[in-house]
Design an enzyme around this catalytic site. Sequence first.
Site, mmCIF file in Angstrom:
data_model
loop_
_atom_site.group_PDB
_atom_site.id
_atom_site.type_symbol
_atom_site.label_atom_id
_atom_site.label_comp_id
_atom_site.label_asym_id
_atom_site.label_seq_id
_atom_site.Cartn_x
_atom_site.Cartn_y
_atom_site.Cartn_z
ATOM 1 N N ASP A 1 -10.499 -15.418 -16.325
ATOM 2 C CA ASP A 1 -11.374 -15.743 -15.206
ATOM 3 C C ASP A 1 -12.559 -16.590 -15.692
ATOM 4 O O ASP A 1 -13.171 -16.276 -16.713
ATOM 5 C CB ASP A 1 -11.879 -14.416 -14.617
ATOM 6 N N ASP B 1 -3.905 4.061 2.456
ATOM 7 C CA ASP B 1 -5.361 3.950 2.617
ATOM 8 C C ASP B 1 -5.771 2.549 3.075
ATOM 9 O O ASP B 1 -6.956 2.236 3.146
ATOM 10 C CB ASP B 1 -6.087 4.339 1.319
ATOM 11 N N ASP C 1 0.859 -1.192 0.000
ATOM 12 C CA ASP C 1 0.000 0.000 0.000
ATOM 13 C C ASP C 1 0.895 1.243 0.000
ATOM 14 O O ASP C 1 1.517 1.548 1.009
ATOM 15 C CB ASP C 1 -0.883 -0.064 1.260
ATOM 16 N N GLU D 1 -8.382 -20.121 -16.114
ATOM 17 C CA GLU D 1 -8.965 -20.650 -14.884
ATOM 18 C C GLU D 1 -10.172 -21.466 -15.316
ATOM 19 O O GLU D 1 -11.225 -20.915 -15.637
ATOM 20 C CB GLU D 1 -9.408 -19.530 -13.944
ATOM 21 N N ASP E 1 -1.821 -1.209 -3.912
ATOM 22 C CA ASP E 1 -2.035 -0.451 -5.155
ATOM 23 C C ASP E 1 -0.872 -0.701 -6.124
ATOM 24 O O ASP E 1 0.132 -1.321 -5.764
ATOM 25 C CB ASP E 1 -2.214 1.046 -4.855
#
Length: 547
Positions: A208, A26, A22, A267, A30
Site C-alpha cells: 500500500d 453481520d 458474509d 501500489e 469475512d
Amino acid sequence: MADTPWWRHAVIYQVYVRSFADSDGDGMGDLPGVRSRLGYIADLGVDAIWLNPFYPSPQADAGYDVADYRDVEPTFGTLADFDALVDGAHRLGLRVIVDLVPNHTSDEHPWFRAALAAAPGSAERARYLFREGRGPGCDLPPNDWQSVFGGPAWARVFEPDGSGGQWFLHLFAPEQPDLDWTNDEVRAEFESILRFWLDRGVDGFRIDVAHGLAKDPDMPDIVAGQQTSGPARAGHPHWDRDEVHEVFRQWRRVTDSYDRDVAFVAEAWVETPAQLARYLRPDELHTAFNFEFLLAPWDAAGLRAAIDSSIQALAEVGAPPTWVLSNHDVVRHVTRYGGGDLGLRRARAAALLMLALPGGAYVYQGEELGLPQVIDLPDDVLQDPTFFRTGGVERGRDGCRVPLPWSGEEPPFGFGPSPAPGATVGHPWLPQPAEWAGLTAARQATAPDSMLTLYRQALRLRRSLAEEGAMTGPLEWIDVGSGPIAGDVLAFRRGTGFACVVNLGEEPADTPADLALGARVLLASGDVGDDGRIQGSTAIWYGSDRL
Ligand code: GLC
C-alpha cells in the site's frame, strides 16, 4: 512457461473481503466467506487472489488503518480462518497475496498510543512524524502538506491539561499517522511482519502507498506545481523519493531468502512508466499496478501509448507489466467507459484487450459480473473518509465497494444470510441496487452471453494458449491501415499463433488485411458479423498457424 515464475503472467483476483461473502450474517464479508467461494474463483480461471486488509482495525479507512499487523479483525474471522483459507486456496492451485500497509498505522496501534503517552523527543514518538507547529503558540501545522482525503495532513496533539502540543503527520486520515521510515525499529518491525505472513504460507504482498514511505527530512512546503494526490513529479517532498528504494531492497532480500516464488506488487502512483520501473529493478519489487493503463480513456491512441510506454519502460529493468482496469479506489470501469450498454460493451472489449497483453493482470471482484459503480448511495450509508473530509464535495469510493450479488432476486443476493423480515441488523454494509438481480453470479453462470461467461472463456483460453506457446510472444502491433475508422482500431499479435483486434469506435471496421487469411475467431466480446467486419466497441481474439 513452466519454468517462468508465476507472477510474470498471473491473473490475480482482488478480493475486497468486506464485500465478497458474509458467512455469519453481520452484513460484512469475512474470511470464512471467502473460503466458501474459493471454488467460484478457481472456476473463473485465475491464478491467485489478493486479499484487502483483514487485520484488527477500527476501520477508519476500511481496514487501511491497521492496529495489529499479525492478527485478524474479529469481524473478519481468526488466524485459524486465515490458515484454512490459505490451505483451501493452495489446494485449488490459487496463490494468496496479502495487503501490507507500511506507510501508516492506525491511531489505535499500540505504538501510536505509546507515542501519545510519551513526551516530545521520546523514542516512542520517533517512530512517527511528530513536529512542532509554526506561528505564535505553534498553532499552525508544520507545513502546508494536504491529506489525500482532504484537509491538512497534520493533526495536533492536546496534552492532558488541554494545552496544544506537537503535530503529527497523516497523509491520509488523522486516524492513520505516518510512520518514520528512517527509524530502525520501524524497518525491523516490518521485516518481521513480512516473515510472519511468509511463515504462514502467503505467496506475496501488495504494498500500500509504496511511493509514500520516504519524506523529505526538512519537511518543506510543497513547491508550486506539485500536488498532494495524483501522480508524483520529481523532487516531491513526500511522494516517490529515492530513499524508498532502499526499503524495498531490504524487503527483497527477505523474500529471496524463502525457497519459493514470492511476489511483491506495488501500489505506486507515479507520473511516468520510467518512474514506475525504478521500483521494479532486479533487486527491488517484482511487479507494480499499471495505473497508466487504468487511467487512459477509451481511446485507441491513448491506450496504445499507455501500453507501449509501460512495456518499454519495464522491459528495461526486466519486469513484466501488470495491467489493471478497476480496484477498490476507482470508479468501476463499466461506468468510467460511459455506463449503460455502451459502458458494458466497452468493458467487455477491455477485458479481452487486457487479458491479451503480455504480463500479468488483476481482476477486481465484480468486474467479471460487469458491475457498474453505484452512484446513488444515500449519504447516511457512506463510510469513505474522503466523503467526510471534503465536506461531502467528493462522494468517495464506496460506490465501487458495494457487496457482490451472488444469487436470488433481492438483496442481499446471497452475499450473506437474509436478515429476518423487519430486522434492522444483518443487511449488507452498503445497500445493493435492486436491479443487480439481473447481474448475479448465479444468473450469469448459465447465460452464454454474460460478462461472467466471457471472463471464464477468456481466462481459460488465455491459459491454454499460453500452455500451447501461442500467447507467449512479445506484443507486435499489426498495421490497421489509415482513415478515420482504422484510427479507432488496435490490433496486435503475440508470437505466431494469436492476435487481438479491438475496435474502440462505434462504426464497424474492416479486419486488418494482415489477418484476413487463415485467422479464425477464438473469442469475441460482441457480435461477429458475416462480412468479416468488426463491430464497434468489440474485441476479437484470433488464432491461426499463420498469423
Ligand atoms: C491505498 C489504498 C486505499 C487506502 C490508502 C491509504 O491507496 O488502496 O484504499 O485508502 O492507500 O491506506
